[in-house]
Design an enzyme around this catalytic site. Structure first.
Site, PDB file in Angstrom:
ATOM      1  N   ASP A  58     -41.387 -29.775 -35.768  1.00  0.00           N
ATOM      2  CA  ASP A  58     -41.182 -28.416 -35.277  1.00  0.00           C
ATOM      3  C   ASP A  58     -41.906 -28.261 -33.956  1.00  0.00           C
ATOM      4  OD1 ASP A  58     -40.971 -25.602 -34.930  1.00  0.00           O
ATOM      5  OD2 ASP A  58     -42.945 -25.419 -35.867  1.00  0.00           O
ATOM      6  N   LYS A  59     -41.239 -27.728 -32.979  1.00  0.00           N
ATOM      7  CA  LYS A  59     -41.869 -27.439 -31.693  1.00  0.00           C
ATOM      8  C   LYS A  59     -42.257 -25.966 -31.663  1.00  0.00           C
ATOM      9  CE  LYS A  59     -41.152 -27.616 -26.697  1.00  0.00           C
ATOM     10  NZ  LYS A  59     -41.656 -26.252 -26.488  1.00  0.00           N
TER      11      LYS A  59
END
Length: 250
Positions: free
Chosen positions: A80-81
């Site tokens: 996840d960014k």
């Protein structure tokens, strides 16, 4: 050398020839013994670096060489960014206080509120700072602690800086993975001979350490095993099922 002797029809084995062969063997063994221990780390590093470059071609970026073996064996990688799925910005969405689950604490007794404000302010190292360039509040420190400070500041107009200045820390134990809680000792503002211990941390750990709880109407009651089990099942498990980060404050 042997081929040369055969072509010139000389004696194949002579003592001098045997000496030269033995010297070559001994030299080879010496080179292997000396070079292998010294060259092994280099060989391993080169091998791992090559693995990192190969994985990079598969869009698998490994920053540490020693992790390439583990990452090379991964079948699926979920990532996840920050800013896509999450914002790295914690906030209080639900709270269990005075034997009731709610999104705010307006129903609580004033003494209960003040105890909550004190614990959140004192037992924390986070700060909410105003950035002149960005013209907004910037969080500094642990995001969970920042979320708690923002909760009491924005919803209840509490100045955590003022609370900290009025209640100086006497002694503190920072959070650790072993204790799974953070503890701060401060002198009571009502008596110089009394101290207040503020603790927050993993719900299961802190709950087991407590012997009292603030019940409905702000009444302090004994915390027995049955009540612990009820809180564990109806509150902590409920929060966990909703993917909340549950903390207990005492």
């Amino acid at each position: 050398m042997i081929i040369f002797k055969v072509m010139n029809e000389q004696t194949l084995w002579e003592l001098s020839t045997l000496d030269r062969v033995m010297d070559s063997v001994i030299l080879s063994i010496t080179i292997v013994v000396v070079a292998v221990p010294e060259g092994l780390p280099l060989a391993v590093t080169i091998s791992l670096a090559y693995s990192v470059m190969k994985m990079k071609e598969d869009n698998n970026l490994v920053r540490r060489l020693d992790a390439s073996e583990t990452m090379g064996g991964a079948n699926q990688i979920c990532s996840d960014k920050t800013g896509t799925l999450t914002q790295n910005k914690m906030s209080v969405v639900s709270i269990y206080i005075e034997d009731r689950i709610d999104t705010e604490i307006n129903h609580c007794q004033e003494e209960t509120k003040q105890s909550f404000f004190l614990n959140v302010s004192i037992n924390s190292t986070a700060q909410l700072l105003f950035d002149e360039k960005q013209k907004k509040i910037v969080r500094q420190g642990n995001q969970t602690e920042c979320g708690l400070l923002d909760f009491i500041s924005s919803k209840y107009d509490q100045d955590y800086v003022k609370i900290r200045s009025m209640n100086k820390e006497v002694f503190g134990i920072p959070f650790s993975s072993k204790r799974k809680r953070m503890t701060t000792l401060t002198r009571s503002p009502f008596s110089k001979d009394k101290y207040i211990v503020c603790t927050k941390g993993a719900s299961e750990i802190v709950l087991e350490k407590c012997t009292k709880l603030i019940g409905e109407g702000g009444v302090v009651a004994d915390l027995d095993d049955d009540k612990r089990a009820e809180i564990r099942n109806k509150v902590i498990s409920n929060f966990a099922d909703q993917a909340y980060r549950a903390l207990t404050i005492a």
